[in-house]
Design a protein around this motif. Structure first.
Motif, PDB file in Angstrom:
ATOM      1  N   ILE A 199      -1.795   5.832   4.049  1.00  0.00           N
ATOM      2  CA  ILE A 199      -1.254   4.588   4.607  1.00  0.00           C
ATOM      3  C   ILE A 199      -0.184   4.008   3.683  1.00  0.00           C
ATOM      4  N   ASP A 200       0.971   3.708   4.244  1.00  0.00           N
ATOM      5  CA  ASP A 200       2.037   2.978   3.558  1.00  0.00           C
ATOM      6  C   ASP A 200       2.300   1.703   4.354  1.00  0.00           C
ATOM      7  N   LEU A 201       2.066   0.546   3.732  1.00  0.00           N
ATOM      8  CA  LEU A 201       2.215  -0.723   4.446  1.00  0.00           C
ATOM      9  C   LEU A 201       2.665  -1.813   3.484  1.00  0.00           C
ATOM     10  N   TYR A 202       3.266  -2.835   4.060  1.00  0.00           N
ATOM     11  CA  TYR A 202       3.588  -4.042   3.294  1.00  0.00           C
ATOM     12  C   TYR A 202       3.147  -5.248   4.103  1.00  0.00           C
TER      13      TYR A 202
ATOM     14  N   LEU B  78       0.854  -1.183   0.000  1.00  0.00           N
ATOM     15  CA  LEU B  78       0.000   0.000   0.000  1.00  0.00           C
ATOM     16  C   LEU B  78       0.892   1.236   0.000  1.00  0.00           C
ATOM     17  N   LYS B  79       0.595   2.165  -0.887  1.00  0.00           N
ATOM     18  CA  LYS B  79       1.361   3.400  -0.964  1.00  0.00           C
ATOM     19  C   LYS B  79       0.408   4.592  -0.972  1.00  0.00           C
ATOM     20  N   ASN B  80       0.528   5.397   0.069  1.00  0.00           N
ATOM     21  CA  ASN B  80      -0.242   6.639   0.171  1.00  0.00           C
ATOM     22  C   ASN B  80      -1.749   6.395   0.019  1.00  0.00           C
ATOM     23  N   VAL B  81      -2.252   5.343   0.692  1.00  0.00           N
ATOM     24  CA  VAL B  81      -3.659   4.955   0.550  1.00  0.00           C
ATOM     25  C   VAL B  81      -4.534   5.701   1.556  1.00  0.00           C
ATOM     26  N   SER B  82      -5.602   6.298   1.024  1.00  0.00           N
ATOM     27  CA  SER B  82      -6.626   6.935   1.852  1.00  0.00           C
ATOM     28  C   SER B  82      -7.986   6.415   1.404  1.00  0.00           C
TER      29      SER B  82
END
Length: 253
Positions: free
Chosen positions: A27-30, A11-15
């Protein structure tokens, strides 16, 4: 590295949110493939919204990629091959039997939900019903079931889908202890990639490889259970001394 060779969910820069209100922000996640990740946080922190965005059930801004492929570019059949999701139950039921409901999990393998499936489809449905201990109620309509029975039906349906990634939103709701234990063991032994929203913090810490903590729509910490306990971020996410409440200060995990 070739994007197609990347395994896991990024996830990169998720809103995302609802009706113009943003719930999760930037949200930035792996989420690593083949591991169990538990998303923890207070009620209203954005856990379910995050899971729904990752499943493609709600619109989002930013990028969500699964094994290097953008979620928004996937067909519904491809998405079903990648993701099976157990959502929180609601009271809206259709007039299907237990067996029919579980069989719906195999729709990506069939030409039609109620068409004659091949032998492998029927074997999978039967195996999933056996694992969920619901073969004796296969001909009952789901509107006739208790909350615990219904949860086991939906779990069987989800496992019948045989997707690479399993998303679970409070999967142990209504389940008796023996079925909770059986589900935990199945997840640990499945070799699937699992992302779950859990209220049972102690169980999440016991079975998850990675913990994601969310507060007010933001990710506040990511780490192993041991790291989350030792660095105090678990207490911060819940605004209380969770470690002492659960007795974790007396036990090294």
């Amino acid at each position: 590295m070739n994007q197609k060779n990347i395994k896991g969910i990024s996830l990169k820069n998720v809103s995302a949110g609802y009706k113009g209100k943003t719930i999760i922000k930037d949200i930035d996640l792996y989420f690593p493939a083949g591991k169990i990740t538990a998303i923890l946080g207070e009620n209203g922190s954005g856990k379910t919204t995050l899971l729904r965005a990752m499943a493609g059930l709600i619109k989002y801004d930013g990028s969500i990629s699964i094994d290097g492929e953008e979620l928004s570019d996937m067909s519904s059949r491809k998405r079903a091959a990648k993701i099976a999701m157990l959502a929180q139950m609601n009271s809206a039921y259709f007039s299907f039997t237990v067996e029919e409901t579980v069989k719906m999990g195999r729709y990506r393998f069939s030409k039609g939900i109620f068409s004659e499936s091949d032998k492998n489809n029927w074997l999978s449905v039967e195996k999933c019903m056996q694992d969920a201990d619901i073969t004796d109620i296969r001909k009952k309509y789901i509107g006739e079931l208790s909350g615990g029975q219904l949860q086991r039906v939906y779990l069987a349906q989800m496992f019948a889908q045989d997707s690479e990634y399993i998303f679970l939103d409070e999967p142990t709701n209504h389940l008796d202890l023996k079925y909770r234990s059986a589900l935990e063991q199945r997840l640990l032994n499945s070799n699937k990639s699992v992302v779950m929203v859990y209220h049972d913090i102690a169980t999440a810490l016991k079975i998850a490889h990675q913990i994601v903590l969310i507060k007010y729509g933001n990710v506040t910490a990511v780490g192993s259970p041991a790291e989350i306990i030792s660095n105090g971020s678990l207490n911060e996410a819940f605004s209380m001394d969770v470690i002492s409440y659960l007795g974790l200060n007396k036990k090294i995990i």
